[in-house]
Design a protein around this motif. Structure first.
Motif, PDB file in Angstrom:
ATOM      1  N   LEU A  20       0.809  -1.216   0.000  1.00 48.94           N
ATOM      2  CA  LEU A  20       0.000   0.000   0.000  1.00 48.94           C
ATOM      3  C   LEU A  20       0.844   1.268   0.000  1.00 48.94           C
ATOM      4  O   LEU A  20       0.602   2.193  -0.785  1.00 48.94           O
ATOM      5  CB  LEU A  20      -0.942  -0.005   1.209  1.00 48.94           C
ATOM      6  N   ASN A  21       1.833   1.305   0.868  1.00 50.91           N
ATOM      7  CA  ASN A  21       2.660   2.505   0.987  1.00 50.91           C
ATOM      8  C   ASN A  21       4.046   2.346   0.379  1.00 50.91           C
ATOM      9  O   ASN A  21       4.901   3.221   0.536  1.00 50.91           O
ATOM     10  CB  ASN A  21       2.801   2.886   2.462  1.00 50.91           C
ATOM     11  N   LYS A  22       4.264   1.228  -0.316  1.00 51.92           N
ATOM     12  CA  LYS A  22       5.602   0.946  -0.845  1.00 51.92           C
ATOM     13  C   LYS A  22       5.676   1.065  -2.366  1.00 51.92           C
ATOM     14  O   LYS A  22       6.637   1.614  -2.886  1.00 51.92           O
ATOM     15  CB  LYS A  22       6.034  -0.467  -0.436  1.00 51.92           C
ATOM     16  N   SER A  23       4.680   0.549  -3.049  1.00 54.66           N
ATOM     17  CA  SER A  23       4.755   0.498  -4.512  1.00 54.66           C
ATOM     18  C   SER A  23       3.405   0.831  -5.141  1.00 54.66           C
ATOM     19  O   SER A  23       2.564  -0.055  -5.322  1.00 54.66           O
ATOM     20  CB  SER A  23       5.218  -0.897  -4.964  1.00 54.66           C
ATOM     21  N   PRO A  24       3.182   2.093  -5.480  1.00 48.05           N
ATOM     22  CA  PRO A  24       1.906   2.469  -6.100  1.00 48.05           C
ATOM     23  C   PRO A  24       1.679   1.796  -7.449  1.00 48.05           C
ATOM     24  O   PRO A  24       0.533   1.547  -7.837  1.00 48.05           O
ATOM     25  CB  PRO A  24       2.004   3.985  -6.247  1.00 48.05           C
TER      26      PRO A  24
ATOM     27  N   THR B 124     -14.285  -5.742   2.906  1.00 46.39           N
ATOM     28  CA  THR B 124     -12.844  -5.937   2.662  1.00 46.39           C
ATOM     29  C   THR B 124     -12.430  -5.325   1.333  1.00 46.39           C
ATOM     30  O   THR B 124     -11.400  -4.642   1.232  1.00 46.39           O
ATOM     31  CB  THR B 124     -12.505  -7.436   2.673  1.00 46.39           C
ATOM     32  N   VAL B 125     -13.234  -5.552   0.300  1.00 48.63           N
ATOM     33  CA  VAL B 125     -12.892  -5.040  -1.027  1.00 48.63           C
ATOM     34  C   VAL B 125     -13.056  -3.516  -1.073  1.00 48.63           C
ATOM     35  O   VAL B 125     -12.201  -2.804  -1.615  1.00 48.63           O
ATOM     36  CB  VAL B 125     -13.774  -5.695  -2.102  1.00 48.63           C
ATOM     37  N   ILE B 126     -14.149  -3.012  -0.517  1.00 43.47           N
ATOM     38  CA  ILE B 126     -14.376  -1.563  -0.509  1.00 43.47           C
ATOM     39  C   ILE B 126     -13.267  -0.862   0.270  1.00 43.47           C
ATOM     40  O   ILE B 126     -12.762   0.198  -0.144  1.00 43.47           O
ATOM     41  CB  ILE B 126     -15.754  -1.232   0.105  1.00 43.47           C
ATOM     42  N   GLN B 127     -12.865  -1.443   1.390  1.00 37.77           N
ATOM     43  CA  GLN B 127     -11.806  -0.842   2.197  1.00 37.77           C
ATOM     44  C   GLN B 127     -10.493  -0.788   1.425  1.00 37.77           C
ATOM     45  O   GLN B 127      -9.724   0.175   1.555  1.00 37.77           O
ATOM     46  CB  GLN B 127     -11.603  -1.643   3.490  1.00 37.77           C
ATOM     47  N   ALA B 128     -10.222  -1.816   0.607  1.00 30.91           N
ATOM     48  CA  ALA B 128      -9.002  -1.821  -0.199  1.00 30.91           C
ATOM     49  C   ALA B 128      -8.972  -0.636  -1.159  1.00 30.91           C
ATOM     50  O   ALA B 128      -7.944   0.034  -1.318  1.00 30.91           O
ATOM     51  CB  ALA B 128      -8.887  -3.137  -0.963  1.00 30.91           C
TER      52      ALA B 128
ATOM     53  N   SER C 179      -8.683   2.712   0.977  1.00 31.91           N
ATOM     54  CA  SER C 179      -7.332   2.850   1.540  1.00 31.91           C
ATOM     55  C   SER C 179      -6.325   3.247   0.466  1.00 31.91           C
ATOM     56  O   SER C 179      -5.392   4.010   0.733  1.00 31.91           O
ATOM     57  CB  SER C 179      -6.904   1.533   2.200  1.00 31.91           C
ATOM     58  N   SER C 180      -6.518   2.730  -0.736  1.00 33.00           N
ATOM     59  CA  SER C 180      -5.605   3.071  -1.829  1.00 33.00           C
ATOM     60  C   SER C 180      -5.702   4.541  -2.189  1.00 33.00           C
ATOM     61  O   SER C 180      -4.681   5.215  -2.410  1.00 33.00           O
ATOM     62  CB  SER C 180      -5.925   2.197  -3.059  1.00 33.00           C
ATOM     63  N   ILE C 181      -6.921   5.046  -2.259  1.00 35.11           N
ATOM     64  CA  ILE C 181      -7.121   6.474  -2.545  1.00 35.11           C
ATOM     65  C   ILE C 181      -6.505   7.327  -1.438  1.00 35.11           C
ATOM     66  O   ILE C 181      -5.844   8.341  -1.692  1.00 35.11           O
ATOM     67  CB  ILE C 181      -8.615   6.781  -2.697  1.00 35.11           C
ATOM     68  N   GLU C 182      -6.722   6.917  -0.205  1.00 30.48           N
ATOM     69  CA  GLU C 182      -6.232   7.674   0.950  1.00 30.48           C
ATOM     70  C   GLU C 182      -4.711   7.668   1.023  1.00 30.48           C
ATOM     71  O   GLU C 182      -4.095   8.679   1.368  1.00 30.48           O
ATOM     72  CB  GLU C 182      -6.821   7.074   2.226  1.00 30.48           C
TER      73      GLU C 182
ATOM     74  N   ALA D 250      -7.625   3.382 -11.011  1.00 24.30           N
ATOM     75  CA  ALA D 250      -7.879   1.960 -10.742  1.00 24.30           C
ATOM     76  C   ALA D 250      -8.866   1.779  -9.596  1.00 24.30           C
ATOM     77  O   ALA D 250      -9.775   0.939  -9.667  1.00 24.30           O
ATOM     78  CB  ALA D 250      -6.562   1.248 -10.439  1.00 24.30           C
ATOM     79  N   ALA D 251      -8.710   2.565  -8.535  1.00 19.86           N
ATOM     80  CA  ALA D 251      -9.607   2.447  -7.377  1.00 19.86           C
ATOM     81  C   ALA D 251     -11.033   2.857  -7.738  1.00 19.86           C
ATOM     82  O   ALA D 251     -12.005   2.195  -7.346  1.00 19.86           O
ATOM     83  CB  ALA D 251      -9.085   3.294  -6.225  1.00 19.86           C
ATOM     84  N   LEU D 252     -11.184   3.943  -8.486  1.00 18.19           N
ATOM     85  CA  LEU D 252     -12.517   4.388  -8.891  1.00 18.19           C
ATOM     86  C   LEU D 252     -13.173   3.388  -9.837  1.00 18.19           C
ATOM     87  O   LEU D 252     -14.378   3.147  -9.770  1.00 18.19           O
ATOM     88  CB  LEU D 252     -12.432   5.761  -9.555  1.00 18.19           C
ATOM     89  N   ALA D 253     -12.370   2.795 -10.740  1.00 17.75           N
ATOM     90  CA  ALA D 253     -12.909   1.786 -11.651  1.00 17.75           C
ATOM     91  C   ALA D 253     -13.412   0.574 -10.873  1.00 17.75           C
ATOM     92  O   ALA D 253     -14.465   0.002 -11.192  1.00 17.75           O
ATOM     93  CB  ALA D 253     -11.845   1.361 -12.658  1.00 17.75           C
ATOM     94  N   LEU D 254     -12.669   0.175  -9.844  1.00 18.18           N
ATOM     95  CA  LEU D 254     -13.087  -0.951  -9.008  1.00 18.18           C
ATOM     96  C   LEU D 254     -14.396  -0.616  -8.275  1.00 18.18           C
ATOM     97  O   LEU D 254     -15.329  -1.424  -8.237  1.00 18.18           O
ATOM     98  CB  LEU D 254     -11.989  -1.305  -8.016  1.00 18.18           C
ATOM     99  N   LEU D 255     -14.468   0.581  -7.703  1.00 20.40           N
ATOM    100  CA  LEU D 255     -15.689   0.984  -6.994  1.00 20.40           C
ATOM    101  C   LEU D 255     -16.889   1.030  -7.943  1.00 20.40           C
ATOM    102  O   LEU D 255     -17.983   0.572  -7.593  1.00 20.40           O
ATOM    103  CB  LEU D 255     -15.483   2.357  -6.352  1.00 20.40           C
ATOM    104  N   ALA D 256     -16.687   1.566  -9.130  1.00 20.24           N
ATOM    105  CA  ALA D 256     -17.790   1.657 -10.091  1.00 20.24           C
ATOM    106  C   ALA D 256     -18.317   0.270 -10.454  1.00 20.24           C
ATOM    107  O   ALA D 256     -19.521   0.094 -10.668  1.00 20.24           O
ATOM    108  CB  ALA D 256     -17.327   2.396 -11.348  1.00 20.24           C
ATOM    109  N   GLU D 257     -17.426  -0.705 -10.510  1.00 20.49           N
ATOM    110  CA  GLU D 257     -17.838  -2.071 -10.824  1.00 20.49           C
ATOM    111  C   GLU D 257     -18.582  -2.709  -9.654  1.00 20.49           C
ATOM    112  O   GLU D 257     -19.575  -3.404  -9.838  1.00 20.49           O
ATOM    113  CB  GLU D 257     -16.603  -2.902 -11.178  1.00 20.49           C
TER     114      GLU D 257
END
Length: 408
Positions: A196-200, A228-232, A235-238, A249-256
């Motif tokens: 999460l904080n090492k390799s975007p 679990t999936v929503i938190q992932a 957390s990525s956006i944050e 990528a995070a927004l695309a996942l949420l939209a799906e």
């Protein structure tokens, strides 16, 4: 050196009873009675010579031709066994060939694994990509191949591919696909906190992988808790507020995900509204983010994620998106619909009156007004009737005078 030995073993093997279709294994399936790790000493790999030719520039054309002919023969034979399972000749030969083919399969898998380790040591990104691709193809095609890969390191093998600064997006994408093949969506989700904080860049590929799996094989991820999936995604956006690749990528996942009510409930429980609204505010000039963000807001309006405390901010970002990207058909359609759902009927009428019925925005506003359900849509009460009739009446008169068929 391998194929002649296999042919000799087949020729020298004693005849056996024909096998039934249920007991016949394809070349990428190890039979239960064949040890995947105990190879005859005649094979160069088990003798220590190995199959690696990593220093060679390529495979000689003559050997490629010979190998292609051998593979073609095998394909024809396997096809015949599948089509004529009761044929005595096919069954007898298949029974004798099963063990040698399983051993040849292991040689291929272990040979590619050996090449992978060599490429990881030397830092050869091209060879690393090729090896990861081969391993993924093997694992997706065969359960026994996945077992061999797990036996020889499994997901621990992916460290050089995922963490190498020289890895390009293609290599990262293949490595993440292999990770999913070995551990499924749960394994991908467990990897996200580690990077999460090492390799975007790795994080981005993990998020895209999850989005693709949810889109293609919904049952594959139903066992994972929605929170679990929503938190992932949140957390990525944050964790990367300024990284557009992670955001996309995070927004695309949420939209799906938010097409299903259980994920909308989880989104609301985890306080996801501020993250999406803040993203739309911060990246107001990015059409892709605006389009994806409005899509998410439309999903949330379908129920299960009431965000009454964010109505005013949502209405503001929707209006901002419409003003900036009103020529985009998706933003215009979704934005106008959102305004109506949020009680913005007066704002839609204002757009229509200001832009005119012949403009792209005006036509979009007219189309959205057809979705109004009087007495049910927020703000569509008897008090608004007079204003709607006035604005639409003016537009109708102008369209008649100018012959605007679409507007009419």
């Amino acid at each position: 050196p391998v194929w002649p030995s296999i042919i000799t073993m087949i020729q020298q093997s004693p005849p056996q009873a024909p096998v039934s279709p249920a007991s016949f294994h394809s070349p990428l399936s190890l039979p239960k009675d064949c040890s995947p790790l105990l190879l005859p000493a005649a094979y160069p790999h088990s003798a220590g010579a190995g199959l690696r030719k990593g220093s060679d520039p390529g495979f000689p054309d003559s050997e490629v031709t010979e190998l292609s002919e051998l593979v073609t023969t095998l394909r024809i034979f396997i096809s015949c066994v599948e089509r004529y399972p009761n044929d005595a000749v096919a069954g007898a030969v298949a029974s004798r060939a099963r063990a040698p083919l399983a051993q040849a399969t292991e040689l291929c898998v272990r040979g590619v694994l050996e090449e992978y380790h060599a490429a990881a040591v030397t830092g050869n990104a091209i060879a690393l990509l090729s090896a990861v691709w081969f391993i993924r193809e093997f694992c997706e095609a065969s359960t026994s191949a996945r077992g061999l890969v797990r036996l020889h390191g499994g997901t621990e093998l992916l460290g050089p591919a995922l963490l190498n600064p020289g890895s390009d997006d293609r290599l990262l994408q293949e490595a993440v696909k292999l990770l999913h093949c070995l551990q499924g969506s749960e394994g991908v989700l467990l990897t996200i906190p580690q990077v999460l904080n090492k390799s975007p860049r790795v994080l981005t590929q993990l998020l895209w992988c999850l989005r693709d799996r949810y889109r293609q094989v919904w049952d594959d991820v139903r066992s994972v808790l929605p929170t679990t999936v929503i938190q992932a995604a949140i957390s990525s956006i944050e964790a990367h507020p300024d990284n557009s690749s992670v955001h996309d990528a995070a927004l695309a996942l949420l939209a799906e995900l938010l097409g299903a009510v259980e994920y909308r409930v989880a989104f609301a429980e985890l306080g996801g509204w501020p993250y999406v609204v803040l993203m739309l505010e911060a990246r107001s000039g990015d059409i892709d983010v605006q389009r994806r963000g409005l899509q998410i807001l439309c999903q949330l309006q379908r129920g299960g994620a009431w965000g009454g405390g964010h109505v005013e901010r949502v209405a503001q970002v929707v209006m901002a998106a419409l003003e900036t990207f009103h020529e985009d058909s998706s933003i215009l359609e979704w934005g106008a619909w959102l305004l109506l759902e949020l009680g913005g009927l007066a704002k839609v009428l204002g757009m229509l009156e200001r832009m005119g019925e012949s403009s792209v925005v005006g036509l979009g506003a007219l189309r959205s007004l057809r979705q109004v359900q009087w007495g049910q849509t927020e703000g569509a009460d008897i008090d608004m009737t007079r204003e709607v009739v006035r604005v639409v009446g003016i537009c109708t008169a102008r369209a008649l005078d100018s012959g605007q068929a679409d507007a009419l």
